[in-house]
Design a protein around this motif. Structure first.
Motif, PDB file in Angstrom:
ATOM      1  N   VAL A   1       0.861  -1.091   0.150  1.00 22.70           N
ATOM      2  CA  VAL A   1       0.195   0.117   0.024  1.00 22.70           C
ATOM      3  C   VAL A   1       1.024   1.238  -0.052  1.00 22.70           C
ATOM      4  CG1 VAL A   1      -1.807   1.261   1.287  1.00 22.70           C
ATOM      5  CG2 VAL A   1      -1.668  -1.276   1.214  1.00 22.70           C
ATOM      6  N   ALA A   2       0.596   2.113  -0.707  1.00 20.63           N
ATOM      7  CA  ALA A   2       1.249   3.588  -0.899  1.00 20.63           C
ATOM      8  C   ALA A   2       0.336   4.471  -0.597  1.00 20.63           C
ATOM      9  CB  ALA A   2       1.974   3.735  -2.073  1.00 20.63           C
ATOM     10  N   ARG A   3       0.796   5.455   0.393  1.00 22.08           N
ATOM     11  CA  ARG A   3      -0.100   6.550   0.638  1.00 22.08           C
ATOM     12  C   ARG A   3       0.404   7.573  -0.250  1.00 22.08           C
ATOM     13  NH1 ARG A   3      -0.776   7.475   6.825  1.00 22.08           N
ATOM     14  NH2 ARG A   3      -2.138   9.279   6.537  1.00 22.08           N
ATOM     15  N   LEU A   4      -0.448   8.245  -1.254  1.00 25.23           N
ATOM     16  CA  LEU A   4       0.373   9.313  -2.236  1.00 25.23           C
ATOM     17  C   LEU A   4      -0.609  10.590  -2.075  1.00 25.23           C
ATOM     18  CD1 LEU A   4       0.687   6.611  -4.989  1.00 25.23           C
ATOM     19  CD2 LEU A   4       2.093   7.448  -3.390  1.00 25.23           C
ATOM     20  N   ASP A   5      -0.014  11.366  -2.977  1.00 22.57           N
ATOM     21  CA  ASP A   5      -0.812  12.773  -3.132  1.00 22.57           C
ATOM     22  C   ASP A   5      -1.979  12.492  -3.798  1.00 22.57           C
ATOM     23  OD1 ASP A   5       0.067  15.866  -3.677  1.00 22.57           O
ATOM     24  OD2 ASP A   5      -1.162  15.015  -5.019  1.00 22.57           O
ATOM     25  N   PRO A   6      -3.149  13.231  -3.354  1.00 24.86           N
ATOM     26  CA  PRO A   6      -4.385  12.925  -4.079  1.00 24.86           C
ATOM     27  C   PRO A   6      -4.477  13.169  -5.508  1.00 24.86           C
ATOM     28  CG  PRO A   6      -4.485  14.738  -2.699  1.00 24.86           C
ATOM     29  CD  PRO A   6      -3.224  14.008  -2.351  1.00 24.86           C
ATOM     30  N   HIS A   7      -3.672  14.149  -6.073  1.00 24.96           N
ATOM     31  CA  HIS A   7      -3.729  14.340  -7.177  1.00 24.96           C
ATOM     32  C   HIS A   7      -2.964  13.461  -8.246  1.00 24.96           C
ATOM     33  CE1 HIS A   7      -4.584  17.923  -5.033  1.00 24.96           C
ATOM     34  NE2 HIS A   7      -5.588  17.702  -5.754  1.00 24.96           N
ATOM     35  N   VAL A   8      -2.342  12.396  -7.678  1.00 26.98           N
ATOM     36  CA  VAL A   8      -1.180  11.570  -8.706  1.00 26.98           C
ATOM     37  C   VAL A   8      -2.192  10.990  -9.420  1.00 26.98           C
ATOM     38  CG1 VAL A   8      -1.432   9.680  -6.855  1.00 26.98           C
ATOM     39  CG2 VAL A   8       0.517   9.701  -8.514  1.00 26.98           C
ATOM     40  N   ASP A   9      -1.950  10.798 -10.813  1.00 20.47           N
ATOM     41  CA  ASP A   9      -2.841  10.361 -11.853  1.00 20.47           C
ATOM     42  C   ASP A   9      -2.253   8.855 -12.020  1.00 20.47           C
ATOM     43  OD1 ASP A   9      -4.481   9.955 -13.967  1.00 20.47           O
ATOM     44  OD2 ASP A   9      -3.406  10.875 -15.346  1.00 20.47           O
ATOM     45  N   LEU A  10      -2.769   7.788 -11.280  1.00 16.69           N
ATOM     46  CA  LEU A  10      -2.555   6.485 -11.627  1.00 16.69           C
ATOM     47  C   LEU A  10      -3.794   5.642 -11.634  1.00 16.69           C
ATOM     48  CD1 LEU A  10       0.183   5.920  -8.870  1.00 16.69           C
ATOM     49  CD2 LEU A  10       0.525   6.075 -11.369  1.00 16.69           C
ATOM     50  N   LYS A  11      -3.721   4.653 -12.479  1.00 11.01           N
ATOM     51  CA  LYS A  11      -5.073   4.264 -12.939  1.00 11.01           C
ATOM     52  C   LYS A  11      -4.806   2.451 -12.847  1.00 11.01           C
ATOM     53  CE  LYS A  11      -7.430   7.414 -15.548  1.00 11.01           C
ATOM     54  NZ  LYS A  11      -6.551   8.296 -15.008  1.00 11.01           N
ATOM     55  N   SER A  12      -5.765   1.911 -12.212  1.00  7.31           N
ATOM     56  CA  SER A  12      -5.528   0.388 -12.181  1.00  7.31           C
ATOM     57  C   SER A  12      -5.172  -0.216 -13.300  1.00  7.31           C
ATOM     58  CB  SER A  12      -7.179  -0.164 -11.673  1.00  7.31           C
ATOM     59  OG  SER A  12      -7.203  -1.618 -11.712  1.00  7.31           O
ATOM     60  N   GLY A  13      -4.348  -1.285 -13.215  1.00  4.83           N
ATOM     61  CA  GLY A  13      -3.881  -2.074 -14.479  1.00  4.83           C
ATOM     62  C   GLY A  13      -2.437  -1.355 -15.012  1.00  4.83           C
ATOM     63  N   GLN A  14      -2.254  -0.070 -14.679  1.00  2.00           N
ATOM     64  CA  GLN A  14      -0.886   0.453 -15.275  1.00  2.00           C
ATOM     65  C   GLN A  14       0.271   0.064 -14.665  1.00  2.00           C
ATOM     66  OE1 GLN A  14      -1.815   5.094 -14.327  1.00  2.00           O
ATOM     67  NE2 GLN A  14       0.390   4.912 -15.013  1.00  2.00           N
ATOM     68  N   THR A  15       1.246   0.208 -15.105  1.00  2.00           N
ATOM     69  CA  THR A  15       2.643  -0.023 -14.538  1.00  2.00           C
ATOM     70  C   THR A  15       3.221   1.234 -14.277  1.00  2.00           C
ATOM     71  OG1 THR A  15       2.987  -2.207 -15.319  1.00  2.00           O
ATOM     72  CG2 THR A  15       4.859  -1.120 -14.563  1.00  2.00           C
ATOM     73  N   ALA A  16       3.792   1.476 -13.148  1.00  2.20           N
ATOM     74  CA  ALA A  16       4.555   2.791 -12.902  1.00  2.20           C
ATOM     75  C   ALA A  16       5.587   2.610 -12.037  1.00  2.20           C
ATOM     76  CB  ALA A  16       3.487   3.736 -12.103  1.00  2.20           C
ATOM     77  N   GLU A  17       6.556   3.602 -12.024  1.00  2.00           N
ATOM     78  CA  GLU A  17       7.573   3.536 -11.057  1.00  2.00           C
ATOM     79  C   GLU A  17       7.211   4.359  -9.793  1.00  2.00           C
ATOM     80  OE1 GLU A  17      11.569   3.307 -13.412  1.00  2.00           O
ATOM     81  OE2 GLU A  17      10.671   5.108 -13.832  1.00  2.00           O
ATOM     82  N   PHE A  18       7.987   3.492  -8.710  1.00  2.00           N
ATOM     83  CA  PHE A  18       7.683   4.232  -7.372  1.00  2.00           C
ATOM     84  C   PHE A  18       8.939   4.663  -6.596  1.00  2.00           C
ATOM     85  CE2 PHE A  18       3.630   2.113  -8.741  1.00  2.00           C
ATOM     86  CZ  PHE A  18       2.812   2.911  -8.263  1.00  2.00           C
ATOM     87  N   VAL A  19       8.960   5.274  -5.413  1.00  2.00           N
ATOM     88  CA  VAL A  19      10.197   5.532  -4.854  1.00  2.00           C
ATOM     89  C   VAL A  19      10.308   5.191  -3.426  1.00  2.00           C
ATOM     90  CG1 VAL A  19      11.912   7.362  -4.269  1.00  2.00           C
ATOM     91  CG2 VAL A  19      10.731   7.617  -6.491  1.00  2.00           C
ATOM     92  N   ALA A  20      10.972   4.509  -2.780  1.00  2.00           N
ATOM     93  CA  ALA A  20      10.721   4.133  -1.369  1.00  2.00           C
ATOM     94  C   ALA A  20      11.635   5.193  -0.767  1.00  2.00           C
ATOM     95  CB  ALA A  20      11.096   2.753  -1.207  1.00  2.00           C
ATOM     96  N   LYS A  21      11.238   5.704   0.407  1.00  2.00           N
ATOM     97  CA  LYS A  21      12.311   6.440   1.116  1.00  2.00           C
ATOM     98  C   LYS A  21      13.116   5.363   2.062  1.00  2.00           C
ATOM     99  CE  LYS A  21       9.474  10.432   1.347  1.00  2.00           C
ATOM    100  NZ  LYS A  21       7.988  11.176   1.841  1.00  2.00           N
ATOM    101  N   MET A  22      14.233   5.294   1.751  1.00  2.00           N
ATOM    102  CA  MET A  22      14.932   4.128   2.273  1.00  2.00           C
ATOM    103  C   MET A  22      15.383   4.467   3.481  1.00  2.00           C
ATOM    104  SD  MET A  22      14.467   1.287   0.605  1.00  2.00           S
ATOM    105  CE  MET A  22      15.732   0.168   1.190  1.00  2.00           C
ATOM    106  N   ASP A  23      15.554   5.828   3.585  1.00  2.00           N
ATOM    107  CA  ASP A  23      16.335   6.264   4.739  1.00  2.00           C
ATOM    108  C   ASP A  23      15.315   5.999   6.112  1.00  2.00           C
ATOM    109  OD1 ASP A  23      14.832   8.014   3.547  1.00  2.00           O
ATOM    110  OD2 ASP A  23      15.621   9.881   4.642  1.00  2.00           O
ATOM    111  N   LEU A  24      14.010   5.802   5.827  1.00  2.00           N
ATOM    112  CA  LEU A  24      13.059   5.595   6.588  1.00  2.00           C
ATOM    113  C   LEU A  24      12.622   4.179   6.863  1.00  2.00           C
ATOM    114  CD1 LEU A  24      10.894   8.940   6.169  1.00  2.00           C
ATOM    115  CD2 LEU A  24      12.674   8.488   7.838  1.00  2.00           C
TER     116      LEU A  24
END
Ligand code: ATP
Length: 367
Positions: free
Chosen positions: A331-354
């Motif tokens: 589960v990712a908690r994202l900005d409400p305006h992020v444009d992602l749709k079910s089924g699409q592939t996308a890149e994500f960034v993990a805050k590895m310092d946390l």
């Protein structure tokens, strides 16, 4: 007011060990929360402090006095329950004054204390009503009032807000905190709701299967959970856990699995050096994952991973996006305006310092 100390408290019901070797010091005036899932021993601990359960082993102190053999009515505590436990045939005034009348406090004095407390709780106009003529929130205030008028050394609360609807619960949470700031009475509060624990406690005691897992401030518990259990219990939605192998490549160390290879920041890498080429579990909170499309410029390219979007839940203030990375759902908690749709592939960034790393076998926090 008084401090409360539990030393090696164990409570068994036949073969069931409800509470095991429980050690806790609650300083005078502190608001401590016992939190954990159903059946972890919270209520039994509270009832033991109240004297409603006889402990199998250990010592309980209220102030300087060991109270193991002191009956509940002489422990100078007041308990508030989830079901309010009001007397249905008595009006609010008589419910609130019941304990004082038993103690033969003079009538005029009772009148003064009850009126003052009722005003403090905003129920001054309801004194002649019966419990059935009150809303849930008002009943809970009466139960609180009945506890407050006794001016106890210690308040014990057992899920006092669970019968209220969500909105009222939030309002009452704030009221209870405000009340505590004014009365400064030592308080031990039981809940299974991690949010209630986070928002109300000076310190939180996280329990599981009768055993204390961690005692710390809410922020410490959130930032530095002692093990995978605490990490998963505190925070909502829960932390994502990804089985992985810790690998070294040149001078970099990664948490790696089929589907991702995430670089552990160099200043933290030494903490996982004993795990190189071993299996471990990576923990990343949903709020520590960003969509790369909305991420600020300076992210570490080693913290990017690809995943397919499964379900998008817009909540207004944020978007909860369930993503699939190989066989795992995160589960990712994202900005409400992020444009992602079910089924699409996308890149994500993990805050590895946390992010965290847990030992696969012991589940202790490594990083
Ligand atoms: P909940 O949030 O559901 O109230 P809890 O964390 O308060 O749970 P306890 O009520 O303290 O948990 O129960 C701890 C364990 O002790 C459970 O396994 C429960 O079944 C058991 N237990 C509690 N009271 C008794 C009893 N009187 N007799 C036998 N077993 C009991």
């Amino acid at each position: 007011m008084a401090e409360v100390r539990l030393k090696g408290v164990t409570k068994e019901f036949g073969k069931v060990v409800a509470v095991k070797d429980f050690n806790l010091d609650v300083p005078d005036g502190e608001f401590v929360i016992l939190v954990g899932p159903s059946g972890c021993g919270k209520t039994t601990t509270l009832r033991s402090i109240a004297g409603l359960e006889e402990v199998t082993a250990g010592e309980i102190y209220i102030g300087d006095r060991m109270v193991n053999d002191v009956p509940p009515k002489n422990r100078d505590i007041a308990m508030v329950f989830q079901n309010y436990a009001l007397y249905p045939h008595m009006d609010v005034y008589r419910n609130m004054s019941f304990g004082l009348r038993l103690r033969k406090v003079p009538k005029l004095e009772i009148n003064k204390i009850v009126k003052r407390t009722a005003d403090l709780l905003g129920i001054g106009e309801l004194l002649d009503r019966k419990p059935k003529e009150l809303s849930g929130g008002q009943r809970q205030r009466v139960a609180l009032g009945r506890a407050i008028v006794r001016d106890p050394h210690v308040f014990l609360f057992d899920e006092p807000l669970s019968n209220l609807d969500a909105k009222l619960r939030i309002a009452m949470r704030a009221e209870l905190l405000d009340l505590h700031q004014r009365l400064k009475t030592t308080t031990i509060y039981v809940t299974h709701d991690q949010l209630e624990a986070m928002t109300m406690g000076d310190r939180i005691v996280v329990m599981n299967e009768g055993i204390i897992q961690q005692v710390a401030t809410p922020q410490e518990i959130y930032d530095h959970p002692i093990n995978r259990y605490v990490a998963g219990f505190i925070g909502s939605p829960s932390m994502n856990f990804l089985p992985c192998t810790i690998v070294k490549d040149n001078s970099n160390i990664y948490a790696s699995a089929k589907g991702f290879r995430l670089r552990i920041p160099s200043d933290q890498a030494k903490m996982v050096k004993d795990y190189i080429n071993k299996e471990a579990v990576l923990g990343v909170r949903p709020e520590h994952i960003d969509a790369k499309s909305t991420t600020v410029k300076d992210y570490d390219p080693g913290s990017v991973f690809e995943a397919s979007v499964w379900v998008v839940e817009p909540v207004g203030s944020e978007k909860l996006v369930h993503i699939k990375c190989d066989q795992y759902t995160l589960v990712a908690r994202l900005d409400p305006h992020v444009d992602l749709k079910s089924g699409q592939t996308a890149e994500f960034v993990a805050k590895m310092d946390l992010a965290h790393v847990f030992d696969k076998e012991t589940e202790r926090t490594v990083l």
